[in-house]
Scaffold this motif. Sequence first.
Motif: not given
Length: 218
Positions: A99-101, A115-117, A121-124
């Motif tokens: 979708y981003i691409a 940013v998605n990736t 990680v921040i969410g984890q």
Amino acid sequence: LIGMRARKGSYHGLEDDGLSNLQQAWLVTGASTGAIAGACLSGWSSDRLGRRCALMISAMIFLVAAIVMFLAPDYETLLFGRFAVGLGVGCCCMVVPVYIAETAPANLRGSLVTVNTVMIVIGQVVSALINCPLARVVGGWRYMLGLGAFPALVMIVGLLFLPESPRWLVQQGRSEEALKVLHSVREELDETYTVQDEIQAIKKQMFESQDDGWSLQK
């Protein structure tokens, strides 16, 4: 979650010691199996229903699954919730980069995928920090699993304000809608490269990919 003890009566059929090794293994496997299934279905669902619709359905599945796990009356229901969560996560992980691409301007695509990736990680990390104090609460595992409904709800609300992928719209023969989407997500139009040129480029890429696929089949 796996290392926590369950009081007698929290689940039907479980002992005071909590989950057995086999039950723990099934819970872990359930989420992984759901993610594999979601990833496998992501291509079909996003092509058939649209990128935005596939993401909306995935988020709704995650939301419902989180609530089911929070209210799970028995082990089987919890296992089903774990599988459903994996299903939503697997589909989202595959469709979001696509979708981003297809929607973001070319100069921002790489940054947005990164940013998605990073946010995953921040969410984890945030999840682990929240779960640490909950591990000391009786029945805290329910809150650990149930809190997953809030990010899913935020995603659902956010998707209501996002457009469909212009490339998918072109694939469906809805070029006029694709033009409107491109106008809405492009702040400035280059005099030498307009949104009409981008639509033509998408059509050309689609034709070339179909031609390559047919050549490979032959």
